[in-house]
Write a protein that holds these residues in place. Structure first.
Motif, PDB file in Angstrom:
ATOM      1  N   GLY A   1      35.017  68.873  47.108  1.00  0.00           N
ATOM      2  CA  GLY A   1      35.155  68.502  45.526  1.00  0.00           C
ATOM      3  C   GLY A   1      33.507  67.838  44.980  1.00  0.00           C
ATOM      4  O   GLY A   1      33.051  68.171  44.094  1.00  0.00           O
ATOM      5  N   VAL A   2      33.069  66.986  46.065  1.00  0.00           N
ATOM      6  CA  VAL A   2      31.771  66.325  45.727  1.00  0.00           C
ATOM      7  C   VAL A   2      30.856  67.315  45.685  1.00  0.00           C
ATOM      8  O   VAL A   2      29.814  67.474  44.878  1.00  0.00           O
TER       9      VAL A   2
ATOM     10  N   LEU B   1      31.000  70.397  44.814  1.00  0.00           N
ATOM     11  CA  LEU B   1      31.216  71.273  43.763  1.00  0.00           C
ATOM     12  C   LEU B   1      31.042  70.577  42.232  1.00  0.00           C
ATOM     13  O   LEU B   1      31.377  70.950  41.176  1.00  0.00           O
ATOM     14  N   ARG B   2      30.820  68.979  42.519  1.00  0.00           N
ATOM     15  CA  ARG B   2      30.875  68.168  41.438  1.00  0.00           C
ATOM     16  C   ARG B   2      32.075  67.802  40.566  1.00  0.00           C
ATOM     17  O   ARG B   2      32.323  67.581  39.405  1.00  0.00           O
ATOM     18  N   GLN B   3      33.157  68.047  41.457  1.00  0.00           N
ATOM     19  CA  GLN B   3      34.630  67.759  40.901  1.00  0.00           C
ATOM     20  C   GLN B   3      35.522  67.052  42.092  1.00  0.00           C
ATOM     21  O   GLN B   3      36.342  67.757  42.509  1.00  0.00           O
ATOM     22  N   PRO B   4      34.978  65.844  42.349  1.00  0.00           N
ATOM     23  CA  PRO B   4      35.504  65.110  43.407  1.00  0.00           C
ATOM     24  C   PRO B   4      37.459  64.953  43.133  1.00  0.00           C
ATOM     25  O   PRO B   4      38.320  65.045  44.119  1.00  0.00           O
ATOM     26  N   SER B   5      37.694  64.843  41.970  1.00  0.00           N
ATOM     27  CA  SER B   5      39.018  64.669  41.623  1.00  0.00           C
ATOM     28  C   SER B   5      39.738  66.126  41.966  1.00  0.00           C
ATOM     29  O   SER B   5      41.111  65.777  42.620  1.00  0.00           O
ATOM     30  N   ILE B   6      39.454  67.001  41.659  1.00  0.00           N
ATOM     31  CA  ILE B   6      39.963  68.313  41.729  1.00  0.00           C
ATOM     32  C   ILE B   6      39.982  68.705  43.325  1.00  0.00           C
ATOM     33  O   ILE B   6      40.916  69.223  43.919  1.00  0.00           O
ATOM     34  N   GLY B   7      39.013  68.173  44.137  1.00  0.00           N
ATOM     35  CA  GLY B   7      38.903  68.499  45.577  1.00  0.00           C
ATOM     36  C   GLY B   7      39.876  67.454  46.139  1.00  0.00           C
ATOM     37  O   GLY B   7      40.716  68.146  47.160  1.00  0.00           O
TER      38      GLY B   7
END
Length: 59
Positions: free
Chosen positions: A28-29, A31-37
């Protein structure tokens, strides 16, 4: 007479869950989407842990 098969202890799924959560955050980090990860890691880890639990109960 002793049972010829050695007894096997239960298999723990908690480590799998923890590893998939951490892997999900790392992806997620990236892909710049840590919450979704994080949520994806929880979902994948939960599914794998349930499968391990169900397989272990049959044995």
């Amino acid at each position: 007479m002793a049972d010829p098969r050695p007894s096997r202890g239960p298999v723990a799924g908690g480590a799998i869950l923890a590893l998939t959560i951490m892997a999900g955050v790392v992806v997620g980090v990236a892909l710049r989407q840590p919450s979704i990860g994080l949520l994806g890691g929880i979902a994948v880890g939960t599914v794998i842990s349930i499968l391990i639990w169900r397989r272990d109960r049959r044995s």
